[in-house]
Design a protein around this motif. Structure first.
Motif, PDB file in Angstrom:
ATOM      1  N   TRP A   1      12.513  -9.528  -9.447  1.00 42.20           N
ATOM      2  CA  TRP A   1      13.198  -9.688  -8.170  1.00 42.20           C
ATOM      3  C   TRP A   1      13.196 -11.131  -7.684  1.00 42.20           C
ATOM      4  N   ARG A   2      12.180 -11.887  -7.990  1.00 42.03           N
ATOM      5  CA  ARG A   2      12.103 -13.262  -7.487  1.00 42.03           C
ATOM      6  C   ARG A   2      12.879 -14.179  -8.444  1.00 42.03           C
ATOM      7  N   VAL A   3      14.202 -14.020  -8.461  1.00 46.35           N
ATOM      8  CA  VAL A   3      15.032 -14.721  -9.434  1.00 46.35           C
ATOM      9  C   VAL A   3      15.965 -15.698  -8.726  1.00 46.35           C
ATOM     10  N   TRP A   4      16.281 -16.749  -9.407  1.00 46.14           N
ATOM     11  CA  TRP A   4      17.190 -17.779  -8.901  1.00 46.14           C
ATOM     12  C   TRP A   4      18.628 -17.293  -9.060  1.00 46.14           C
ATOM     13  N   PRO A   5      19.504 -17.506  -8.064  1.00 50.37           N
ATOM     14  CA  PRO A   5      19.312 -18.209  -6.786  1.00 50.37           C
ATOM     15  C   PRO A   5      19.114 -17.266  -5.607  1.00 50.37           C
ATOM     16  N   HIS A   6      18.693 -16.027  -5.860  1.00 54.87           N
ATOM     17  CA  HIS A   6      18.691 -15.000  -4.811  1.00 54.87           C
ATOM     18  C   HIS A   6      17.362 -14.877  -4.073  1.00 54.87           C
ATOM     19  N   ALA A   7      16.301 -15.511  -4.584  1.00 60.34           N
ATOM     20  CA  ALA A   7      14.968 -15.264  -4.032  1.00 60.34           C
ATOM     21  C   ALA A   7      14.878 -15.602  -2.548  1.00 60.34           C
ATOM     22  N   LYS A   8      15.549 -16.669  -2.116  1.00 62.09           N
ATOM     23  CA  LYS A   8      15.443 -17.067  -0.708  1.00 62.09           C
ATOM     24  C   LYS A   8      16.181 -16.121   0.228  1.00 62.09           C
ATOM     25  N   GLU A   9      17.012 -15.228  -0.325  1.00 57.77           N
ATOM     26  CA  GLU A   9      17.699 -14.245   0.514  1.00 57.77           C
ATOM     27  C   GLU A   9      16.825 -13.026   0.787  1.00 57.77           C
ATOM     28  N   MET A  10      15.629 -12.996   0.177  1.00 58.41           N
ATOM     29  CA  MET A  10      14.807 -11.794   0.206  1.00 58.41           C
ATOM     30  C   MET A  10      13.658 -11.919   1.193  1.00 58.41           C
ATOM     31  N   TYR A  11      13.273 -10.787   1.724  1.00 54.71           N
ATOM     32  CA  TYR A  11      12.131 -10.687   2.632  1.00 54.71           C
ATOM     33  C   TYR A  11      10.879 -11.253   1.973  1.00 54.71           C
ATOM     34  N   GLY A  12      10.743 -11.031   0.665  1.00 55.27           N
ATOM     35  CA  GLY A  12       9.544 -11.445  -0.044  1.00 55.27           C
ATOM     36  C   GLY A  12       9.484 -12.915  -0.393  1.00 55.27           C
ATOM     37  N   TRP A  13      10.488 -13.710  -0.005  1.00 56.99           N
ATOM     38  CA  TRP A  13      10.407 -15.141  -0.287  1.00 56.99           C
ATOM     39  C   TRP A  13       9.174 -15.739   0.400  1.00 56.99           C
ATOM     40  N   THR A  14       8.890 -15.290   1.622  1.00 54.90           N
ATOM     41  CA  THR A  14       7.697 -15.736   2.340  1.00 54.90           C
ATOM     42  C   THR A  14       6.543 -14.780   2.106  1.00 54.90           C
ATOM     43  N   ARG A  15       6.776 -13.491   2.336  1.00 56.94           N
ATOM     44  CA  ARG A  15       5.760 -12.453   2.127  1.00 56.94           C
ATOM     45  C   ARG A  15       6.467 -11.113   2.031  1.00 56.94           C
ATOM     46  N   CYS A  16       5.875 -10.180   1.305  1.00 54.71           N
ATOM     47  CA  CYS A  16       6.464  -8.846   1.159  1.00 54.71           C
ATOM     48  C   CYS A  16       5.998  -7.888   2.253  1.00 54.71           C
ATOM     49  N   TYR A  17       4.995  -8.306   2.990  1.00 50.86           N
ATOM     50  CA  TYR A  17       4.399  -7.426   4.001  1.00 50.86           C
ATOM     51  C   TYR A  17       3.754  -8.307   5.053  1.00 50.86           C
ATOM     52  N   ASP A  18       4.048  -8.038   6.301  1.00 47.73           N
ATOM     53  CA  ASP A  18       3.480  -8.784   7.420  1.00 47.73           C
ATOM     54  C   ASP A  18       2.505  -7.865   8.152  1.00 47.73           C
ATOM     55  N   PRO A  19       1.204  -8.058   7.987  1.00 44.14           N
ATOM     56  CA  PRO A  19       0.233  -7.137   8.615  1.00 44.14           C
ATOM     57  C   PRO A  19       0.256  -7.179  10.128  1.00 44.14           C
ATOM     58  N   CYS A  20       0.907  -8.201  10.718  1.00 48.66           N
ATOM     59  CA  CYS A  20       0.975  -8.268  12.171  1.00 48.66           C
ATOM     60  C   CYS A  20       1.933  -7.233  12.759  1.00 48.66           C
ATOM     61  N   LYS A  21       2.945  -6.825  11.992  1.00 50.14           N
ATOM     62  CA  LYS A  21       3.946  -5.908  12.539  1.00 50.14           C
ATOM     63  C   LYS A  21       4.276  -4.737  11.620  1.00 50.14           C
ATOM     64  N   ASP A  22       4.176  -4.917  10.306  1.00 49.49           N
ATOM     65  CA  ASP A  22       4.538  -3.854   9.367  1.00 49.49           C
ATOM     66  C   ASP A  22       3.405  -2.829   9.262  1.00 49.49           C
ATOM     67  N   ILE A  23       3.737  -1.645   8.759  1.00 50.35           N
ATOM     68  CA  ILE A  23       2.751  -0.560   8.681  1.00 50.35           C
ATOM     69  C   ILE A  23       2.776   0.012   7.262  1.00 50.35           C
ATOM     70  N   VAL A  24       1.592   0.110   6.657  1.00 48.99           N
ATOM     71  CA  VAL A  24       1.458   0.730   5.341  1.00 48.99           C
ATOM     72  C   VAL A  24       1.205   2.218   5.543  1.00 48.99           C
ATOM     73  N   LEU A  25       2.135   3.027   5.066  1.00 45.74           N
ATOM     74  CA  LEU A  25       2.019   4.482   5.209  1.00 45.74           C
ATOM     75  C   LEU A  25       1.530   5.094   3.898  1.00 45.74           C
ATOM     76  N   PRO A  26       0.881   6.255   3.966  1.00 47.57           N
ATOM     77  CA  PRO A  26       0.463   6.932   2.731  1.00 47.57           C
ATOM     78  C   PRO A  26       1.662   7.450   1.959  1.00 47.57           C
ATOM     79  N   SER A  27       1.510   7.518   0.662  1.00 49.49           N
ATOM     80  CA  SER A  27       2.567   8.057  -0.192  1.00 49.49           C
ATOM     81  C   SER A  27       2.537   9.579  -0.156  1.00 49.49           C
ATOM     82  N   TRP A  28       3.615  10.176  -0.611  1.00 53.26           N
ATOM     83  CA  TRP A  28       3.753  11.635  -0.626  1.00 53.26           C
ATOM     84  C   TRP A  28       2.855  12.227  -1.703  1.00 53.26           C
ATOM     85  N   ARG A  29       2.125  13.244  -1.336  1.00 53.69           N
ATOM     86  CA  ARG A  29       1.337  14.026  -2.285  1.00 53.69           C
ATOM     87  C   ARG A  29       1.651  15.496  -2.055  1.00 53.69           C
ATOM     88  N   ARG A  30       2.141  16.163  -3.089  1.00 54.04           N
ATOM     89  CA  ARG A  30       2.503  17.572  -2.926  1.00 54.04           C
ATOM     90  C   ARG A  30       1.246  18.416  -2.764  1.00 54.04           C
TER      91      ARG A  30
END
Length: 887
Positions: free
Chosen positions: A564-593
């Motif tokens: 995903w971090r490929v030229w020239p598109h990387a700077k258009e992506m959320y992950g160019w700086t970080r993939c997760y911002d702990p100040c505002k984003d929330i990590v949710l549990p995955s689905w378990r049947r």
């Protein structure tokens, strides 16, 4: 004309003050409308509406109030058998309602000649010689949206039942959500999804029978005795001579002579072979000559007998809608992806009724039968005053419903499948949380239908399904769809980036709420392996809901598997700086049947102190043993095996009862051998390893749900709810640099401390489930007299599940936002607690307060990012060329 509540003066040509007409006007109006109703079978269905709308406009103006002022010249007499009376009544009711609303009010509004507008919405041009010049519009609306009091969508969605309406304050907006096979602003364009590619390319949807190009499903066709029987993943020998079909043996498709599929000549009635797949009766116990695979909704036995198909919330039951190929066909008066919205609620402004009765609310309103409530989980306790209120967008079907409708494998992207007897079987879908969260939000008492009253907005986009379906391609969803024209295969990450950006542009244009807050009150789920890494950079202020809590700044890709971090598109992506911002984003549990935790002590009411845990440490999963997996898990799993893999033989022998004398400190299992006793082994273990995979891994949830203390071996990667719950009370972190001392650290943990941590796990484990979704399905099954399927024990814990925990966090953020606003306005001390007095932290450590009032990580310029050494990948990752893409 103008919608009620529109801002700005009307155009000069029609800026006249409304005056109340005399009472005789209403008597005449009522008489004419009654005349129209009585003569409906002989009246043109459109022209009668024109007259009624002219009457409504005239009465609302307070102008000419006699029947002579309303043109009846357009009325024509027609054969009553050719009239769609239901549609006629719908439109007439809208006009009657319009007349009654504006006869009661003195409301100021702009009036237009409605005859042309009505014909435009109904897809008809006005007669020659009667065309009128367009009048100036008082306000511009989005091309996606029609704001109108008569609640009709652009061109009435080309007469297809796809019109969705939203009441935002005093305005009603209407737009088309097209059914499979159609697209465009008014659903006017054919949008076929074929089964086969032009060159016969290798896609899993390839069809040797008849293709339904709405949903790329293959069936036997009209030349067979059972024309609707699925022909998935099978073909007859020699098919490549009749149609483009590359490498026939590819994909493990079942195949045989053509007579093995069609053995009955429909036209002549001649039986050419016995046992052909498309002709053999399901009622006869006869094995077909060839066995094709089934689609969802046709898996009720060896001959693909029809069953219930999976739809979001099962369309609220047959009273509200019918589930067809993964999408809901709503009945008259109901709207939404799950048919949960009553049209009357939009028209009457009842936009704050709750949708509960499930995990997150209880109680019933009068006027709704219990079976309806069991299916739809609504209505329940009113959400007026219930915080936080969440508005759930109804987005174009490309972003959720079409993915369900066009999937090939029943378990893919779904939460449930239904077999013989229509009992549910829960799916092991890795990205099932995006479906579970959508179902729960739609049926939550916190849901509001009025976006003006919402505290938060939920965008129901299925990113995990979108990316994973490239592994099960069909022509409209294939990374190599341009390969026959000489173009290289695309990247799933780039497709996902463009796809998400299109939805973001739609949301920005369709309503004002994203632009109002820069998206800071919008929840955007991104549950694929690397979360929001390749989401659009424009989401930097939105609340990302993810499974991937990687804190690293300027992260390299987790692996070469997902470039995903490929030229020239990387700077258009959320992950160019970080993939997760702990100040505002929330990590949710995955689905378990529910079946995956069948051995959990919590489902069998075993106290934590009485649970027998005779294994010290357990981890079972991919250990990256091949060169292809050299970057897998950042090398952490490989390191764990190198350190402790030598203990596996004796520990395994002990676990299987073949070596009773193994010391406790040597009962350490680190293995990649799958076992059907996985749930049981977790329940026997004191500590369980948690490490990343190709991104996030569900091992944390597996440990917590079995009462096994999680040992997090992942530096700077948050586990689910790390920023919401106090994980230190029930989990351990071991830095990677200290992994060689892990066993010593586990062994020095006292029994008292272990019991305390396991006691904390017993208090929070249900927060890592989606028990509310399981409970809702059990209620539906009970109402229908079906078998409820597995999960009855889990359904008891619905009120404290992951969705309830998310809403709890949103409520806390809402309170903090209100306190900050009060402090900013100088209202501290006026019987309001300050942020400090409330016990809340003004900002989390390392966070800043943005202009929109939310906590975010500080901005980092590119020159600073370039100097940071926070990546755990090998140093030569950047700059390499992989499959033609520059990293």
């Amino acid at each position: 004309f103008r919608a009620p509540g529109a801002v700005g003066p009307p155009s000069d040509a029609h800026a006249e003050e409304a005056t109340m007409p005399p009472r005789s006007a209403y008597i005449l109006a009522a008489g004419l409308l009654l005349f129209l109703l009585c003569t409906q079978p002989f009246l043109s269905k459109n022209d009668g509406i024109v007259a009624a709308q002219q009457l409504a406009a005239s009465v609302s103006r307070g102008g000419a109030s006699s029947p002579q002022s309303i043109s009846l010249s357009t009325m024509k007499w027609h054969d009553p058998d050719k009239i769609d009376s239901t549609a006629w009544h719908q439109r007439l009711d809208a006009s009657v309602k319009l007349a009654s609303e504006h006869s009661n009010g003195g409301e100021r509004m702009q009036t237009l000649d409605l005859s042309n507008r009505n014909r435009e919405l109904l897809g008809r041009r006005p007669p020659r010689g009667r065309q009128t010049a367009p009048r100036p519009s008082a306000r511009r609306t989005s091309p996606h949206l029609s704001s109108s009091a008569h609640l009709l969508c652009p061109k009435n969605c080309s007469s297809r039942p796809s019109c969705h309406r939203v009441r935002a304050g005093s305005r009603i907006f209407s737009y088309c959500l097209c059914q499979p096979g159609w697209s465009g602003e008014a659903c006017e364009r054919r949008d076929a999804s074929p089964c086969n590619t032009p060159d016969g390319g290798r896609v899993l949807s390839r069809c040797a029978g008849t293709c339904d190009e709405d949903v790329n499903r293959c069936s036997c066709g009209d030349s067979s005795r059972y024309p609707d029987r699925p022909m998935r993943a099978c073909y007859y020998d020699g098919v490549e001579g009749r149609m483009p079909w590359l490498t026939p043996s590819w994909g493990g498709f079942a195949h045989g002579p053509r007579s093995h599929f069609w053995g009955y000549n429909i036209s002549s009635g001649e039986q050419q072979s016995i046992g052909a797949w498309c002709d053999v009766s399901a009622g006869i116990k006869q094995r077909p000559l060839q066995q094709c695979s089934c689609y969802d909704g046709a898996d009720g036995g060896p001959m693909c007998a029809p069953t219930i198909a999976f739809c979001v919330n099962q369309c609220g039951g047959e009273e509200r809608g019918h589930c067809q190929n993964g999408y809901c066909m709503c009945r008259m008066g109901f709207m939404g992806i799950d048919c949960s919205i009553r049209g009357v609620e939009i028209e009457q402004g009842a936009a704050d009724v709750g949708f509960g009765g499930d995990a997150h609310g209880s109680g019933n309103l009068k006027g709704h039968n219990s079976r309806d409530d069991a299916h739809s989980s609504r209505p329940s306790a009113p959400s007026i005053g219930l915080a936080p209120r969440v508005y759930v967008y109804e987005v174009p079907p490309d972003y959720n419903m079409l993915l369900l409708a066009r999937r090939l494998v029943p378990e893919a992207c779904a939460l449930r499948t239904y077999g013989k007897g229509n009992g549910p079987a829960w799916s092991s879908n890795l990205y099932g949380a995006e479906i579970a969260l959508h179902e729960a939000m739609l049926s939550s008492p916190h849901r509001t239908l009025d976006p003006e009253r919402a505290h938060y907005f939920y965008v129901p986009i299925y990113v995990g399904c979108f990316v994973s379906e490239f592994n099960r391609p069909y022509p409209r969803h294939w990374l190599c769809d341009e390969c026959h024209r000489g173009k290289p295969a695309d990247l799933a990450s780039l497709r996902a980036l463009r796809w998400q950006r299109r939805l973001l542009h739609w949301i920005r244009g369709v309503m004002p709420f994203w632009n109002r807050s820069s998206g800071s009150d919008h929840m955007w789920p991104a549950f694929h392996d690397e979360g929001a890494c390749y989401a659009p950079v424009e989401l930097q202020q939105a609340i990302i809901l993810t499974h991937w809590g990687r804190r690293h700044t300027r992260p390299n890709g987790s692996s070469e598997y997902h470039l995903w971090r490929v030229w020239p598109h990387a700077k258009e992506m959320y992950g160019w700086t970080r993939c997760y911002d702990p100040c505002k984003d929330i990590v949710l549990p995955s689905w378990r049947r529910p079946e995956a935790i069948r051995s959990s002590i919590y489902l069998h009411s075993v106290p934590a102190e009485l649970a027998e845990r005779d294994l010290l440490f357990y981890f079972n999963g991919n250990l990256g043993g091949t060169e292809q997996f050299q970057n897998y898990s950042f090398g952490i799993r490989q390191q764990l095996r190198a350190l402790y893999g030598h203990l596996l033989p004796r520990a395994t022998a002990y676990a299987e009862g073949n070596a009773p004398a193994v010391p406790y400190e040597n009962r350490v299992i680190v293995t990649d051998v799958k076992t059907p006793r996985y749930s049981q082994m977790l329940s026997r273990s004191t500590f369980c390893g948690v490490m990343p995979g190709w991104g996030w891994s569900g091992r944390f949830e597996d440990a917590v749900l079995h009462g096994c203390i999680p040992v997090l071996l992942q530096d700077d990667i948050d586990a689910p709810f790390d920023t919401v719950l106090d994980w230190r009370t029930y989990a351990l972190r071991v830095p990677r640099a200290q992994m060689h001392t892990m066993l010593e650290r586990l062994l020095v943990t006292s029994k008292r401390q272990r019991l305390r941590m396991q006691g904390a796990l017993s208090q929070v484990w249900q927060r890592f489930t989606y028990a509310g979704v399981v409970a809702a399905e059990h209620r539906r099954a009970s109402a229908d007299g079906r078998e409820p399927g597995p999960g009855s024990e889990l359904a008891r814990y619905a009120r404290g599940d992951a969705v309830a925990t998310l809403l709890m966090e949103l409520k806390a953020r809402l309170q903090l936002r209100r306190m900050r606003k009060r402090e900013k306005n100088g209202m501290v001390g006026l019987s309001f607690p300050s942020v400090a007095e409330s016990g809340m932290t003004a900002t989390r450590s390392g966070c800043e307060v943005s202009n929109s009032g939310i906590d975010v990580s500080p901005e980092l310029p590119d020159d600073i990012l370039a100097t940071l050494n926070s990546s755990v990948m090998r140093k030569d990752f950047d700059g390499r060329v992989v499959n033609g893409w520059t990293i």
